[in-house]
Design a protein around this motif. Structure first.
Motif, mmCIF file in Angstrom:
data_model
loop_
_atom_site.group_PDB
_atom_site.id
_atom_site.type_symbol
_atom_site.label_atom_id
_atom_site.label_comp_id
_atom_site.label_asym_id
_atom_site.label_seq_id
_atom_site.Cartn_x
_atom_site.Cartn_y
_atom_site.Cartn_z
ATOM 1 N N THR A 152 56.275 5.192 -29.983
ATOM 2 C CA THR A 152 54.974 4.552 -30.854
ATOM 3 C C THR A 152 54.155 5.402 -31.191
ATOM 4 O O THR A 152 54.137 6.836 -30.397
ATOM 5 N N ALA A 153 53.190 5.426 -32.362
ATOM 6 C CA ALA A 153 53.003 6.082 -32.571
ATOM 7 C C ALA A 153 51.254 5.627 -33.114
ATOM 8 O O ALA A 153 51.615 4.153 -33.846
ATOM 9 N N TRP A 154 50.369 6.147 -32.641
ATOM 10 C CA TRP A 154 48.626 5.605 -33.321
ATOM 11 C C TRP A 154 47.750 6.402 -34.135
ATOM 12 O O TRP A 154 48.001 7.194 -33.607
ATOM 13 N N TRP A 155 47.120 6.146 -35.639
ATOM 14 C CA TRP A 155 46.893 6.900 -36.604
ATOM 15 C C TRP A 155 45.701 6.317 -36.415
ATOM 16 O O TRP A 155 44.878 5.126 -36.178
ATOM 17 N N ASP A 156 44.818 7.375 -36.501
ATOM 18 C CA ASP A 156 43.383 6.482 -36.751
ATOM 19 C C ASP A 156 43.401 6.775 -37.761
ATOM 20 O O ASP A 156 43.249 6.983 -38.989
ATOM 21 N N SER A 157 41.679 5.609 -38.828
ATOM 22 C CA SER A 157 41.613 6.211 -39.649
ATOM 23 C C SER A 157 41.843 6.817 -40.742
ATOM 24 O O SER A 157 42.300 7.021 -41.685
ATOM 25 N N ALA A 158 41.380 8.336 -40.436
ATOM 26 C CA ALA A 158 41.241 9.479 -41.199
ATOM 27 C C ALA A 158 42.732 10.150 -41.258
ATOM 28 O O ALA A 158 43.174 10.588 -42.786
ATOM 29 N N MET A 159 43.782 9.313 -40.490
ATOM 30 C CA MET A 159 44.837 9.926 -40.735
ATOM 31 C C MET A 159 45.016 8.669 -41.993
ATOM 32 O O MET A 159 46.259 9.474 -42.873
ATOM 33 N N TYR A 160 45.400 7.575 -41.740
ATOM 34 C CA TYR A 160 45.751 6.537 -43.539
ATOM 35 C C TYR A 160 45.329 7.361 -44.662
ATOM 36 O O TYR A 160 45.307 6.906 -44.992
ATOM 37 N N GLN A 161 43.497 7.469 -44.416
ATOM 38 C CA GLN A 161 43.094 8.010 -45.794
ATOM 39 C C GLN A 161 43.341 8.737 -46.546
ATOM 40 O O GLN A 161 43.599 9.288 -46.968
ATOM 41 N N LEU A 162 44.310 10.294 -45.182
ATOM 42 C CA LEU A 162 44.586 11.152 -46.183
ATOM 43 C C LEU A 162 45.956 10.834 -47.200
ATOM 44 O O LEU A 162 46.222 11.935 -47.401
ATOM 45 N N TRP A 163 46.851 9.657 -46.380
ATOM 46 C CA TRP A 163 47.657 9.303 -46.551
ATOM 47 C C TRP A 163 47.503 8.237 -48.352
ATOM 48 O O TRP A 163 48.190 7.725 -49.199
ATOM 49 N N GLU A 164 46.199 8.204 -48.314
ATOM 50 C CA GLU A 164 45.839 6.920 -49.401
ATOM 51 C C GLU A 164 46.107 5.572 -48.836
ATOM 52 O O GLU A 164 46.840 5.035 -49.492
ATOM 53 N N ILE A 165 46.080 5.293 -48.187
ATOM 54 C CA ILE A 165 47.300 3.630 -47.546
ATOM 55 C C ILE A 165 46.896 2.968 -46.661
ATOM 56 O O ILE A 165 45.306 3.962 -45.786
ATOM 57 N N PRO A 166 46.908 1.768 -46.678
ATOM 58 C CA PRO A 166 45.819 0.588 -46.054
ATOM 59 C C PRO A 166 46.515 1.262 -44.081
ATOM 60 O O PRO A 166 47.908 1.751 -44.445
ATOM 61 N N PRO A 167 45.352 1.201 -43.180
ATOM 62 C CA PRO A 167 45.705 1.170 -41.764
ATOM 63 C C PRO A 167 47.311 0.125 -41.589
ATOM 64 O O PRO A 167 46.741 -0.873 -43.086
ATOM 65 N N ASP A 168 47.909 0.386 -40.689
ATOM 66 C CA ASP A 168 49.254 -0.410 -40.501
ATOM 67 C C ASP A 168 49.122 -0.653 -38.544
ATOM 68 O O ASP A 168 50.483 -0.935 -38.565
ATOM 69 N N GLY A 169 48.033 -0.348 -38.352
ATOM 70 C CA GLY A 169 48.293 -0.580 -36.658
ATOM 71 C C GLY A 169 48.971 0.283 -36.315
ATOM 72 O O GLY A 169 49.159 1.568 -36.754
ATOM 73 N N ILE A 170 50.423 -0.088 -34.987
ATOM 74 C CA ILE A 170 51.005 0.814 -34.176
ATOM 75 C C ILE A 170 52.018 0.729 -35.111
ATOM 76 O O ILE A 170 52.580 0.120 -35.440
ATOM 77 N N LEU A 171 52.938 2.314 -34.960
ATOM 78 C CA LEU A 171 53.449 2.502 -35.900
ATOM 79 C C LEU A 171 55.238 2.993 -34.795
ATOM 80 O O LEU A 171 54.547 3.755 -34.212
ATOM 81 N N PRO A 172 56.110 2.351 -35.575
ATOM 82 C CA PRO A 172 57.488 2.775 -34.639
ATOM 83 C C PRO A 172 57.556 4.223 -34.627
ATOM 84 O O PRO A 172 57.072 4.717 -36.078
ATOM 85 N N ILE A 173 57.866 5.153 -34.172
ATOM 86 C CA ILE A 173 58.155 6.120 -34.723
ATOM 87 C C ILE A 173 58.453 7.052 -34.827
ATOM 88 O O ILE A 173 59.108 7.689 -36.186
ATOM 89 N N ALA A 174 60.180 5.780 -36.095
ATOM 90 C CA ALA A 174 60.358 6.123 -36.354
ATOM 91 C C ALA A 174 60.449 6.445 -38.314
ATOM 92 O O ALA A 174 60.751 7.132 -39.466
ATOM 93 N N THR A 175 58.904 5.195 -38.442
ATOM 94 C CA THR A 175 58.379 5.430 -39.546
ATOM 95 C C THR A 175 57.783 6.058 -39.726
ATOM 96 O O THR A 175 57.642 6.633 -40.997
ATOM 97 N N ALA A 176 57.153 6.949 -39.143
ATOM 98 C CA ALA A 176 56.245 8.029 -38.828
ATOM 99 C C ALA A 176 56.912 9.255 -39.016
ATOM 100 O O ALA A 176 56.205 10.339 -40.194
ATOM 101 N N THR A 177 57.348 9.598 -38.671
ATOM 102 C CA THR A 177 58.925 10.620 -39.058
ATOM 103 C C THR A 177 59.664 10.934 -40.072
ATOM 104 O O THR A 177 59.742 11.904 -40.807
ATOM 105 N N ALA A 178 59.411 9.386 -40.609
ATOM 106 C CA ALA A 178 60.499 9.676 -42.028
ATOM 107 C C ALA A 178 59.423 10.013 -43.192
ATOM 108 O O ALA A 178 60.082 10.114 -44.448
#
Length: 646
Positions: free
Chosen positions: A138-164
């Motif tokens: 799993t991967a955790w992002w801070d709020s700045a990561m979500y802001q870089l992508w301009e998408i709302p926070p989504d909690g803990i991400l499966p690593i497959a979702t992050a690498t996609a």
């Protein structure tokens, strides 16, 4: 419950039945090195691995000793208690945390002011932090990561979702690189690669960080930071392209110089041969074909010189709209009837300093390319617009485009469009997608060279099946007078009569036995020009070595009336020859011929006393005309010199 957490005197968080944090107070977030919004939906056992949710057999108020894990990878000892609470229809656990020292002292929470400074620096630098749990995938992002992508926070991400999110072309090698870092025992890692944003645009990022390992050396998690480096990558790409085009331009200029010498020999000897034959001789038809091919080759060389920005650019203050309209009028009749062309011009546009002929060349290239992209038998449209654009230094599309005000010319077509691979190469010389016979691949390279010589820039956007848009930026004229670019206007008096070069070349009496020293390192050109000038009535002495020519002048300084020298010669340039001649005999006029004439060459020519610069391959006729003007000027100057001596 959130209000209760805010009033809680110590760090506290509300844990759901699934073991994830539903809410936490500011003290809890600060203790674990993050912001409150970063806590939501994070698994509590990521921060306190020993934590377990309450079940029916647990005593709720028992204090437990455990180790806390901050998001920066550091750890600290703590105590926590668990209390059952009701949050609506769900059963939750309230956890209260108190950090402790090795002897029971409370570990001080980090300074809030420093945290604020760190968050401000991270935000300004477009930096996001993340943790990749290698065991739970799993991967955790801070709020700045979500802001870089301009998408709302989504909690803990499966690593497959992050690498996609990786760009498809980079996904495989990035995966191999990360596996190498993890399996090689490395403690740190760093990579740069592309991501594909939700809007399908490409984003370059740089990641770096460290790999956490347990006492057995097994990797447990990767803690890193991601920095958006898209602007730097775009600037590097633009700089690389500019350097490549500069190198190609230098190469093209050198080739054009040598090619011009060959063309001059071909065209000049062809004309001499025609003069030796009677009008009805059958060989004349073949010579005419050679002459026509020479003209086409000359045009190609001029286009190469324009691409390399070594052609002669004569800029003047003009309204860009009038130059564009003139070119469009000429083009309308040549476009297929199925293609509609429209023009939209903003009002009160400022003037620009441009070469009107080269503006015509730009419009012809771009509109013709647009028509080819649409097709001869297909319906389509081409839109030409002019508007006012301001460019700021921090968001300039390319390094060579300075901050300031521009008139922007846009040409948009509804043609077939281009993929990214093609779009990246459209300004490369001799690259073309057109079939044989439809172009040399120099059109857009020439336009790019023209825009650079005008201190502007050209950019293109395109997608397959959705057409193409070219945007050209012309700097607004500052209305500061420029120095004259024509050497002839600085030297020849305005009252000097204008004579046609062909008329002079065909009249034997023009030379009147005047003595010419001709210097060129090409034997063929020395032979050709000697014969041409002799036919014009001059007495010519030719040299292929500049040192030998200067030695002859030192020995017999009064024997020559004019010196004609090539600019580019091995060992000594034409300008150096002119300087030496000035020391030997200051009144002897010098004419320089060159395969290409740059603006800086004209300035240098004036400094060393050169009478005129004659571009090849038109030297055969034009040189005779220049020599006639040189002697006419000397004749008109003679009475003034006599009067001044009297």
């Amino acid at each position: 419950m959130r209000l209760a957490l805010a009033r809680w005197p110590t760090p506290a968080a509300l844990i759901g039945e699934d073991g994830h944090i539903n809410a936490g107070n500011r003290a809890f977030a600060r203790l674990f090195g993050c912001e409150q919004c970063d806590l939501r939906q994070r698994a509590i056992d990521e921060l306190i691995p020993a934590f377990r949710p309450l079940d029916g057999g647990d005593a709720p108020a028992v204090r437990h000793r455990a180790t806390g894990h901050r998001l920066d990878g550091s750890t600290f000892p703590l105590r926590f208690i668990r209390l059952p609470v009701d949050a609506g229809d769900t059963r939750c656990t309230l956890v209260g945390v108190k950090p402790r020292g090795s002897r029971g002292q409370v570990v001080p929470i980090r300074n809030c002011q420093n945290d604020a400074r760190l968050r401000a620096a991270v935000k300004a630098g477009r930096i996001g932090t993340w943790i990749w749990d290698l065991r739970q995938r799993t991967a955790w992002w801070d709020s700045a990561m979500y802001q870089l992508w301009e998408i709302p926070p989504d909690g803990i991400l499966p690593i497959a979702t992050a690498t996609a999110l990786l760009h498809p072309e980079d996904r495989e090698w990035v995966g191999r690189s990360m596996d190498h870092f993890v399996n090689s025992g490395a403690r740190e890692f760093a990579l740069e690669f592309r991501l594909l944003r939700p809007d399908r645009s490409t984003q370059w990022v740089s990641i770096s960080g460290e790999i956490q390992r347990n006492p057995d050396g097994e990797p447990t998690q990767m803690i890193g930071a991601t920095t958006d480096v898209t602007a730097r990558k775009n600037a590097e790409h633009a700089l690389h392209h500019a350097q490549k085009m500069e190198a190609l331009g230098t190469l093209a200029g050198g080739i054009a110089h040598d090619f011009n010498n060959i063309l001059l020999a071909i065209a000049g000897n062809t004309r001499l041969a025609e003069q030796e034959l009677p009008p009805d001789h059958p060989v004349r038809n073949m010579l005419d074909q050679i002459a026509k091919a020479s003209v086409r080759a000359t045009d190609l060389v001029n286009r190469i010189l324009t691409f390399s920005r070594q052609g002669d650019c004569r800029r003047e203050v003009l309204p860009l709209q009038s130059a564009v309209e003139d070119a469009i009028k000429l083009l309308r009749a040549t476009l297929p009837g199925m293609i509609e062309i429209s023009c939209t011009f903003a009002k009160n546009l400022p003037p620009v300093r441009a070469d009107a002929t080269q503006v015509h060349q730009i419009i012809i290239n771009l509109v013709t390319n647009a028509a080819h992209a649409i097709g001869d038998n297909a319906r389509g449209s081409i839109a030409v617009t002019l508007d006012d654009a301001r460019v700021a230094q921090d968001d300039a599309p390319a390094p060579q485009l300075r901050a300031g005000r521009y008139v922007r010319l846009s040409v948009t077509d509804t043609g077939s469009g281009m993929d990214k691979a093609t779009l990246d190469r459209i300004f490369d010389p001799f690259f073309t997608t057109k079939p044989a016979g439809r172009g040399t691949g120099l059109g857009l390279s020439v336009v790019d060279g023209i825009m650079r010589s005008h201190e502007g820039a050209i950019f293109a956007t395109s997608q397959p099946g959705r057409g193409t848009t070219f945007r050209l930026y012309f700097p607004v004229a500052d209305l500061t007078p420029l120095a004259e670019n024509s050497l002839a206007r600085d030297i020849a008096p305005p009252e000097a009569p204008s004579r046609g070069p062909r008329e002079i070349a065909s009249t034997r009496a023009e030379g009147r036995g005047r003595r010419v020293m001709y210097i060129d390192d090409e034997d063929a050109l020395v032979y050709l020009m000697t014969r041409v000038l002799q036919k014009c009535g001059y007495r010519v002495t030719g040299f292929t070595d500049a040192e030998q020519a200067l030695q002859a002048l030192r020995e017999r300084p009064a024997e020559f009336d004019v010196v004609v020298t090539d600019l580019s010669m091995p060992g000594m340039s034409g300008f150096h020859v002119a300087q030496v001649i000035r020391e030997i005999r200051a009144d002897l006029p010098v004419v320089v011929t060159s395969g290409y004439v740059r603006a800086e060459d004209r300035e240098t020519a004036k400094e060393v006393g050169v009478r005129d610069l004659v571009p090849k391959p038109d030297t055969v006729e034009e040189l005779a005309g220049v020599l006639a003007q040189v002697f006419e000027q000397r004749r008109s100057d003679s009475p003034r010199r006599k009067n001044s001596n009297a």
